[in-house]
Design a protein around this motif. Structure first.
Motif, PDB file in Angstrom:
ATOM      1  N   LEU A  70       0.840  -1.196   0.000  1.00  0.00           N
ATOM      2  CA  LEU A  70       0.000   0.000   0.000  1.00  0.00           C
ATOM      3  C   LEU A  70       0.873   1.242   0.000  1.00  0.00           C
ATOM      4  CD1 LEU A  70      -2.730   1.476   0.360  1.00  0.00           C
ATOM      5  CD2 LEU A  70      -2.428   1.174   2.835  1.00  0.00           C
ATOM      6  N   HIS A  71       0.813   1.981  -1.080  1.00  0.00           N
ATOM      7  CA  HIS A  71       1.493   3.286  -1.095  1.00  0.00           C
ATOM      8  C   HIS A  71       0.654   4.291  -0.322  1.00  0.00           C
ATOM      9  CE1 HIS A  71       3.466   6.763  -3.591  1.00  0.00           C
ATOM     10  NE2 HIS A  71       3.488   6.975  -2.303  1.00  0.00           N
ATOM     11  N   GLU A  96       0.690   3.043  16.128  1.00  0.00           N
ATOM     12  CA  GLU A  96      -0.306   2.945  15.054  1.00  0.00           C
ATOM     13  C   GLU A  96       0.355   2.911  13.678  1.00  0.00           C
ATOM     14  OE1 GLU A  96      -4.013   5.200  17.308  1.00  0.00           O
ATOM     15  OE2 GLU A  96      -2.535   6.383  16.190  1.00  0.00           O
ATOM     16  N   THR A  97       1.390   3.691  13.477  1.00  0.00           N
ATOM     17  CA  THR A  97       2.091   3.639  12.190  1.00  0.00           C
ATOM     18  C   THR A  97       2.893   2.339  12.067  1.00  0.00           C
ATOM     19  OG1 THR A  97       3.933   4.940  13.098  1.00  0.00           O
ATOM     20  CG2 THR A  97       2.188   6.139  11.934  1.00  0.00           C
ATOM     21  N   ALA A  98       3.426   1.859  13.179  1.00  0.00           N
ATOM     22  CA  ALA A  98       4.179   0.600  13.143  1.00  0.00           C
ATOM     23  C   ALA A  98       3.286  -0.564  12.722  1.00  0.00           C
ATOM     24  CB  ALA A  98       4.811   0.319  14.500  1.00  0.00           C
ATOM     25  N   GLU A  99       2.027  -0.514  13.119  1.00  0.00           N
ATOM     26  CA  GLU A  99       1.090  -1.586  12.772  1.00  0.00           C
ATOM     27  C   GLU A  99       0.783  -1.629  11.280  1.00  0.00           C
ATOM     28  OE1 GLU A  99      -2.262  -0.829  15.229  1.00  0.00           O
ATOM     29  OE2 GLU A  99      -1.367  -1.723  17.028  1.00  0.00           O
ATOM     30  N   MET A 100       1.090  -0.550  10.548  1.00  0.00           N
ATOM     31  CA  MET A 100       0.817  -0.500   9.106  1.00  0.00           C
ATOM     32  C   MET A 100       1.974  -1.031   8.267  1.00  0.00           C
ATOM     33  SD  MET A 100      -2.249   0.654   8.851  1.00  0.00           S
ATOM     34  CE  MET A 100      -2.380   1.105   7.107  1.00  0.00           C
ATOM     35  N   ALA A 101       3.112  -1.319   8.916  1.00  0.00           N
ATOM     36  CA  ALA A 101       4.305  -1.723   8.164  1.00  0.00           C
ATOM     37  C   ALA A 101       4.115  -3.041   7.427  1.00  0.00           C
ATOM     38  CB  ALA A 101       5.513  -1.812   9.101  1.00  0.00           C
ATOM     39  N   ASP A 102       3.195  -3.891   7.895  1.00  0.00           N
ATOM     40  CA  ASP A 102       3.009  -5.186   7.231  1.00  0.00           C
ATOM     41  C   ASP A 102       2.413  -5.055   5.846  1.00  0.00           C
ATOM     42  OD1 ASP A 102       0.547  -4.367   8.464  1.00  0.00           O
ATOM     43  OD2 ASP A 102      -0.233  -6.401   8.132  1.00  0.00           O
ATOM     44  N   ILE A 103       1.727  -3.924   5.567  1.00  0.00           N
ATOM     45  CA  ILE A 103       1.179  -3.725   4.221  1.00  0.00           C
ATOM     46  C   ILE A 103       1.786  -2.508   3.529  1.00  0.00           C
ATOM     47  CG2 ILE A 103      -0.996  -4.892   4.736  1.00  0.00           C
ATOM     48  CD1 ILE A 103      -2.314  -2.120   4.944  1.00  0.00           C
ATOM     49  N   MET A 104       2.501  -1.666   4.278  1.00  0.00           N
ATOM     50  CA  MET A 104       3.076  -0.455   3.683  1.00  0.00           C
ATOM     51  C   MET A 104       4.592  -0.508   3.579  1.00  0.00           C
ATOM     52  SD  MET A 104       0.653   2.614   5.186  1.00  0.00           S
ATOM     53  CE  MET A 104       1.000   3.732   3.816  1.00  0.00           C
ATOM     54  N   GLY A 105       5.208  -1.494   4.202  1.00  0.00           N
ATOM     55  CA  GLY A 105       6.661  -1.622   4.098  1.00  0.00           C
ATOM     56  C   GLY A 105       7.405  -1.028   5.262  1.00  0.00           C
ATOM     57  N   ALA A 110       3.687   5.207   6.485  1.00  0.00           N
ATOM     58  CA  ALA A 110       2.366   5.432   7.072  1.00  0.00           C
ATOM     59  C   ALA A 110       2.271   6.838   7.659  1.00  0.00           C
ATOM     60  CB  ALA A 110       2.081   4.372   8.140  1.00  0.00           C
ATOM     61  N   TRP A 111       3.317   7.266   8.335  1.00  0.00           N
ATOM     62  CA  TRP A 111       3.343   8.619   8.901  1.00  0.00           C
ATOM     63  C   TRP A 111       3.254   9.660   7.792  1.00  0.00           C
ATOM     64  CZ3 TRP A 111       2.921  11.577  13.097  1.00  0.00           C
ATOM     65  CH2 TRP A 111       3.424  12.886  13.030  1.00  0.00           C
ATOM     66  N   HIS A 112       4.043   9.496   6.753  1.00  0.00           N
ATOM     67  CA  HIS A 112       4.051  10.465   5.655  1.00  0.00           C
ATOM     68  C   HIS A 112       2.689  10.516   4.964  1.00  0.00           C
ATOM     69  CE1 HIS A 112       5.376  12.757   2.182  1.00  0.00           C
ATOM     70  NE2 HIS A 112       4.875  11.814   1.398  1.00  0.00           N
ATOM     71  N   GLN A 113       2.067   9.356   4.762  1.00  0.00           N
ATOM     72  CA  GLN A 113       0.770   9.336   4.093  1.00  0.00           C
ATOM     73  C   GLN A 113      -0.296  10.039   4.928  1.00  0.00           C
ATOM     74  OE1 GLN A 113      -0.006   8.165   0.848  1.00  0.00           O
ATOM     75  NE2 GLN A 113       2.223   8.345   0.819  1.00  0.00           N
ATOM     76  N   TRP A 114      -0.241   9.873   6.243  1.00  0.00           N
ATOM     77  CA  TRP A 114      -1.172  10.618   7.092  1.00  0.00           C
ATOM     78  C   TRP A 114      -0.943  12.114   6.941  1.00  0.00           C
ATOM     79  CZ3 TRP A 114      -5.381  11.527   9.674  1.00  0.00           C
ATOM     80  CH2 TRP A 114      -5.422  12.627  10.542  1.00  0.00           C
ATOM     81  N   LYS A 115       0.311  12.530   7.035  1.00  0.00           N
ATOM     82  CA  LYS A 115       0.622  13.955   7.011  1.00  0.00           C
ATOM     83  C   LYS A 115       0.202  14.603   5.692  1.00  0.00           C
ATOM     84  CE  LYS A 115       4.512  17.135   7.761  1.00  0.00           C
ATOM     85  NZ  LYS A 115       5.985  17.220   8.007  1.00  0.00           N
ATOM     86  N   LYS A 116       0.461  13.948   4.568  1.00  0.00           N
ATOM     87  CA  LYS A 116       0.178  14.545   3.267  1.00  0.00           C
ATOM     88  C   LYS A 116      -1.260  14.320   2.822  1.00  0.00           C
ATOM     89  CE  LYS A 116       1.855  14.834  -1.503  1.00  0.00           C
ATOM     90  NZ  LYS A 116       2.884  14.373  -2.471  1.00  0.00           N
ATOM     91  N   HIS A 117      -1.793  13.117   3.044  1.00  0.00           N
ATOM     92  CA  HIS A 117      -3.110  12.765   2.504  1.00  0.00           C
ATOM     93  C   HIS A 117      -4.174  12.522   3.579  1.00  0.00           C
ATOM     94  CE1 HIS A 117      -1.354  12.391  -1.489  1.00  0.00           C
ATOM     95  NE2 HIS A 117      -0.400  11.629  -0.976  1.00  0.00           N
ATOM     96  N   GLY A 118      -3.797  11.839   4.646  1.00  0.00           N
ATOM     97  CA  GLY A 118      -4.778  11.502   5.666  1.00  0.00           C
ATOM     98  C   GLY A 118      -5.394  12.723   6.323  1.00  0.00           C
TER      99      GLY A 118
END
Length: 219
Positions: A70-71, A96-105, A110-118
């Motif tokens: 997931l990008h 919470e961002t660490a839990e996303m590493a299994d699908i985001m790498g 995950a942090w960057h995606q929240w900041k820019k898009h989330g």
């Protein structure tokens, strides 16, 4: 006469202040104002070959066995997109961002995606990350790509066709494939705010037209 002139100027200034639009904020659009989502899936081995290996990204360690990652889940306008929006929501916690590493790498993505898009979603950070996972899980990622044993070149259109076959609710106007540095880069799928397939906007539906795009196997 001079007093009359300044009184007139002040009166006009007050009138115009109520008529003219307020200046745009420099720190982004209003959260929650968008038309649909773009779900961006990246082929991790290609990203590693183009960029990740040079960065020594943990995502590129063969032990992780990443394929389509997931990008991001991006709020989108029919033309253009918001970013770095003003929001009252708190950023995600490190766990919470660490839990996303299994699908985001990586947690950093995950942090960057929240900041820019989330921040533009109008959701809290946990709700946005949960919706991102829900969107990722809702798409069937064709297994044929994980079965490659060596690098190949192929038409980018074949990648789109494979996703359409695996996801019959989507059509060609809802899916697009991008390329970078002569590699297949991403598959982008367009979803409504309630996670149903919708046509992509004109600035999203720009398919890669390469007939010999590079595609590297899972590490």
């Amino acid at each position: 006469m001079r007093r009359f002139f300044f009184t007139t100027v002040l009166a006009l200034t007050g009138i115009l202040a109520g008529v003219l639009p307020a200046p745009l904020w420099a720190d982004g659009e209003q959260a929650g104002e968008f038309d649909y989502y773009v779900l961006a899936l990246s082929w991790s081995p290609n990203w590693c070959e183009i960029e990740g290996d040079a960065k020594r990204s943990e995502q590129c360690d063969p032990s992780h066995d990443f394929g389509w990652t997931l990008h991001g889940l991006w709020p989108q306008f029919h033309r253009g997109w918001p970013s770095y929006c003003r929001t009252v929501e708190s950023p995600p916690r490190r766990a919470e961002t660490a839990e996303m590493a299994d699908i985001m790498g990586t947690p950093g993505l995950a942090w960057h995606q929240w900041k820019k898009h989330g921040t533009c979603s109008g959701l809290s950070a946990p709700a946005y990350l949960n919706l991102s996972r829900q969107a990722y899980d809702s798409v069937n990622r064709p297994q044929i790509f994980r079965k490659l044993e060596r690098a190949v070149t192929l038409p980018a259109s074949l990648v789109e066709q494979a996703f359409l076959q695996a996801n019959p609710d989507f059509d060609k106007d809802s899916v697009t494939v991008t390329c970078r540095d002569h590699h297949i880069q991403e598959v982008r799928l367009c979803l409504s705010r309630d996670m149903q397939p919708v046509p992509c906007g004109r600035d999203v539906i720009k398919d890669c037209t390469l007939q010999d795009a590079h595609f590297t196997p899972v590490r």
